[in-house]
Design an enzyme around this catalytic site. Structure first.
Site, PDB file in Angstrom:
ATOM      1  N   LYS A  22      15.636  -2.989   2.975  1.00 21.35           N
ATOM      2  CA  LYS A  22      15.170  -2.021   1.972  1.00 21.35           C
ATOM      3  C   LYS A  22      13.803  -1.452   2.337  1.00 21.35           C
ATOM      4  CE  LYS A  22      12.968  -3.276  -1.928  1.00 21.35           C
ATOM      5  NZ  LYS A  22      11.889  -2.424  -2.432  1.00 21.35           N
ATOM      6  N   ASN A  23      12.883  -2.330   2.725  1.00 20.52           N
ATOM      7  CA  ASN A  23      11.512  -1.898   2.977  1.00 20.52           C
ATOM      8  C   ASN A  23      11.363  -1.073   4.247  1.00 20.52           C
ATOM      9  OD1 ASN A  23      10.662  -3.126   0.629  1.00 20.52           O
ATOM     10  ND2 ASN A  23      10.001  -5.013   1.636  1.00 20.52           N
ATOM     11  N   ARG A  92       7.926   2.970  -6.833  1.00 21.12           N
ATOM     12  CA  ARG A  92       6.637   3.316  -6.242  1.00 21.12           C
ATOM     13  C   ARG A  92       6.755   3.869  -4.831  1.00 21.12           C
ATOM     14  NH1 ARG A  92       2.276   1.770  -8.963  1.00 21.12           N
ATOM     15  NH2 ARG A  92       1.044   2.048  -7.079  1.00 21.12           N
ATOM     16  N   CYS A 116       3.417  -1.354 -12.033  1.00 21.89           N
ATOM     17  CA  CYS A 116       4.292  -2.284 -11.332  1.00 21.89           C
ATOM     18  C   CYS A 116       4.160  -3.663 -11.965  1.00 21.89           C
ATOM     19  CB  CYS A 116       3.925  -2.349  -9.851  1.00 21.89           C
ATOM     20  SG  CYS A 116       4.957  -3.476  -8.920  1.00 21.89           S
ATOM     21  N   ARG A 121      -0.806  -1.499  -7.374  1.00 26.11           N
ATOM     22  CA  ARG A 121      -0.692  -1.103  -5.975  1.00 26.11           C
ATOM     23  C   ARG A 121      -1.238   0.320  -5.879  1.00 26.11           C
ATOM     24  NH1 ARG A 121       5.160  -3.281  -3.872  1.00 26.11           N
ATOM     25  NH2 ARG A 121       5.882  -3.216  -5.994  1.00 26.11           N
ATOM     26  N   PRO A 122      -2.565   0.481  -5.862  1.00 26.11           N
ATOM     27  CA  PRO A 122      -3.155   1.809  -5.939  1.00 26.11           C
ATOM     28  C   PRO A 122      -2.845   2.649  -4.704  1.00 26.11           C
ATOM     29  CG  PRO A 122      -4.822   0.163  -5.425  1.00 26.11           C
ATOM     30  CD  PRO A 122      -3.569  -0.586  -5.746  1.00 26.11           C
ATOM     31  N   VAL A 123      -2.856   3.973  -4.903  1.00 24.55           N
ATOM     32  CA  VAL A 123      -2.567   4.899  -3.798  1.00 24.55           C
ATOM     33  C   VAL A 123      -3.845   5.522  -3.261  1.00 24.55           C
ATOM     34  CG1 VAL A 123      -0.236   5.379  -4.619  1.00 24.55           C
ATOM     35  CG2 VAL A 123      -2.135   6.805  -5.395  1.00 24.55           C
ATOM     36  N   ASP A 124      -4.996   4.946  -3.602  1.00 20.85           N
ATOM     37  CA  ASP A 124      -6.251   5.540  -3.169  1.00 20.85           C
ATOM     38  C   ASP A 124      -6.399   5.553  -1.651  1.00 20.85           C
ATOM     39  OD1 ASP A 124      -6.399   2.725  -3.399  1.00 20.85           O
ATOM     40  OD2 ASP A 124      -8.578   2.791  -3.401  1.00 20.85           O
ATOM     41  N   GLN A 125      -5.816   4.575  -0.961  1.00 26.14           N
ATOM     42  CA  GLN A 125      -5.921   4.549   0.501  1.00 26.14           C
ATOM     43  C   GLN A 125      -5.100   5.670   1.141  1.00 26.14           C
ATOM     44  OE1 GLN A 125      -8.200   2.326   1.988  1.00 26.14           O
ATOM     45  NE2 GLN A 125      -8.597   2.147  -0.210  1.00 26.14           N
ATOM     46  N   ASP A 304       6.975 -11.521  -0.432  1.00 25.65           N
ATOM     47  CA  ASP A 304       8.329 -11.275  -0.928  1.00 25.65           C
ATOM     48  C   ASP A 304       9.234 -12.502  -0.836  1.00 25.65           C
ATOM     49  OD1 ASP A 304       7.822  -8.714  -1.715  1.00 25.65           O
ATOM     50  OD2 ASP A 304       8.867  -7.728  -0.067  1.00 25.65           O
ATOM     51  N   ILE A 326      -1.513 -11.708  -2.424  1.00 26.66           N
ATOM     52  CA  ILE A 326      -1.227 -10.273  -2.283  1.00 26.66           C
ATOM     53  C   ILE A 326      -1.198  -9.576  -3.637  1.00 26.66           C
ATOM     54  CG2 ILE A 326       0.367  -8.574  -1.331  1.00 26.66           C
ATOM     55  CD1 ILE A 326      -0.941 -10.344   0.789  1.00 26.66           C
ATOM     56  N   ARG A 396      18.003  -3.491  -7.126  1.00 27.45           N
ATOM     57  CA  ARG A 396      17.061  -2.620  -6.419  1.00 27.45           C
ATOM     58  C   ARG A 396      16.927  -3.016  -4.959  1.00 27.45           C
ATOM     59  NH1 ARG A 396      11.704  -3.171  -8.156  1.00 27.45           N
ATOM     60  NH2 ARG A 396      11.369  -1.602  -6.538  1.00 27.45           N
TER      61      ARG A 396
END
Length: 416
Positions: A22-23, A92, A116, A121-125, A304, A326, A396
């Site tokens: 999946k990932n 996400r 989540c 899990r921020p998207v700032d990066q 995971d 994590i 999922r």
């Protein structure tokens, strides 16, 4: 809402074919936006998350042709540069369309991902990296608006290791002008799988598999054929299942070179394994031995797999300790496991497990994807009947898990 009913105490015997990861599949599908050519993919897992990302890609105008585990993408007629909230809110990974759309078409409008359950899990990066490449980015009304006539190569050092951030910036850099250097890049096998596809599409990438990726931008990418990497998390989940229940199973279509840490821990548990290049025979008799571990980025112990190993530890012959580094909220399965008779306490980001001789079936509720899998394992090891609610989380990320487990002797059925 579907539920799983499990009658525990059954040993597992037989063969299970591991699905595509999946990932890896989600970013690889988004890479179809980078070219007007055909991207032909095989070993694509049949998951709810894959359906969601394909629906999102189709609404951009990407042509999707699907036949079981084979998917062909064609991006010759992209008509929309937007990823709407209605689709992004459920997953996400939808943020992964931002880099490809911006790099190829010069603009994108992507909804900010929703919350989540297992942590922020921020998207700032992602934004930081794209701005370094010359993008103008504003956030308004819950959407990311990005524009750039042409992305420029840059040296990008992320503040933390981020898998989706690395993938987004890697895809964007393939069509940027000049050289991009991604420092502190994620090294997960799924990132490597995406990079290998991009190279097949004509990208120039050095350092694949390391934490420093050097990308020389090219004017355009072309179509390619690619098989999605085998899912190491699904494989390790099934190995945890046989460690908890006992039995003798063979995993096929797996990659044994990408989850060494989990395999080492399974040997500590007492699982006997014969490991080939793409098969694993696993045998278990007797009670598991306890294993303590600390989750960390690849090649360390994967977050995971934390919940699934904890399920094995609940019936181990002794105490163990699990530290989660994590995600800050990834112990929600603890309360549910304790309903089955486990003895787990938590303190901050550490869980303390005292192995018990037996678990007893009870109604439980899944809280996230990997928690769902851990409750399946615990239910299979428990005496009596376990009913797991909210298994849409399981769908999922696991391709028909109950079908695969039933085929090797588990008493597990889906209740509509």
């Amino acid at each position: 809402m579907d539920k799983l009913q499990i009658v525990g105490g059954k040993r597992l015997n037989g063969e299970i074919s591991v699905s595509g990861a999946k990932n890896a599949a989600l970013p690889i599908l988004c890479a179809g936006l980078l070219t007007a050519g055909d991207v032909e993919l095989s070993n694509v897992p049949r998951l709810h998350d894959v359906k969601t990302i394909l629906k999102l890609l189709e609404q951009t105008g990407l042509k999707v042709t699907q036949d079981d585990e084979n998917v062909t993408l064609n991006g010759a007629s992209i008509t929309s540069l937007e990823a709407p909230y209605e689709l992004v809110k459920t997953m996400r990974a939808s943020i992964l369309v931002l880099g490809p759309l911006l790099a190829r078409f010069g603009e994108a409008k992507v909804s900010l991902p929703g919350g989540c359950a297992i942590g922020s899990r921020p998207v700032d990066q992602h934004i930081k990296g794209l701005r370094a490449m010359g993008a103008e980015i504003t956030i308004e009304g819950g959407y990311i608006y990005a524009k750039a006539k042409k992305l420029k190569g840059a040296r990008i050092l992320t503040d933390m290791i981020t898998v989706t951030g690395t993938e987004n910036l890697l895809m964007a850099a393939t069509l940027a002008e000049g050289e991009t250097v991604l420092e502190n890049a994620a090294r997960e096998p799924e990132v490597t799988d995406l990079a290998n596809l991009l190279v097949a599409m004509g990208a120039k990438i050095e350092g694949i598999g390391t934490d420093r990726l050097v990308i020389q931008g090219v004017p355009e990418l072309h179509g390619a054929k690619h098989a999605v990497i085998s899912d190491r998390i699904e494989a390790a989940t099934f190995l945890c299942a046989v460690a908890a229940t006992g039995g003798d199973i063979v995993l096929t279509n797996t990659r044994t070179d990408i989850f060494d840490v989990a395999l080492d821990k399974l040997r500590e548990v007492g699982l006997q394994m014969e490991v080939g290049s793409n098969t694993i025979r696993a045998r278990m008799d007797g009670r598991p031995q306890p294993v303590s571990f600390r989750t960390t980025e690849y090649p360390g112990f994967p977050t995971d797999m934390q919940a699934q190993f904890m399920a094995v530890n609940t019936i181990a012959a002794g105490p163990s300790r699990v530290t989660e580094t994590i995600f800050e909220n990834r112990f929600m399965h603890v309360q549910e496991m304790n309903r089955l008779g486990a003895f787990i306490s938590t303190e901050g980001n550490t869980a303390f497990i005292k192995g018990v001789e037996r678990l007893v079936g009870a109604p439980v509720m899944a809280t996230d994807l990997r928690a769902s899998a851990s409750l399946v394992i615990a239910g299979m090891a428990a005496e009596g009947t376990t009913l797991i609610d909210r298994i849409y989380h399981l769908d999922r990320g696991y391709d028909r898990m109950e079908v695969k487990l039933s085929a090797v002797g588990a008493d597990i059925v889906r209740i509509k």
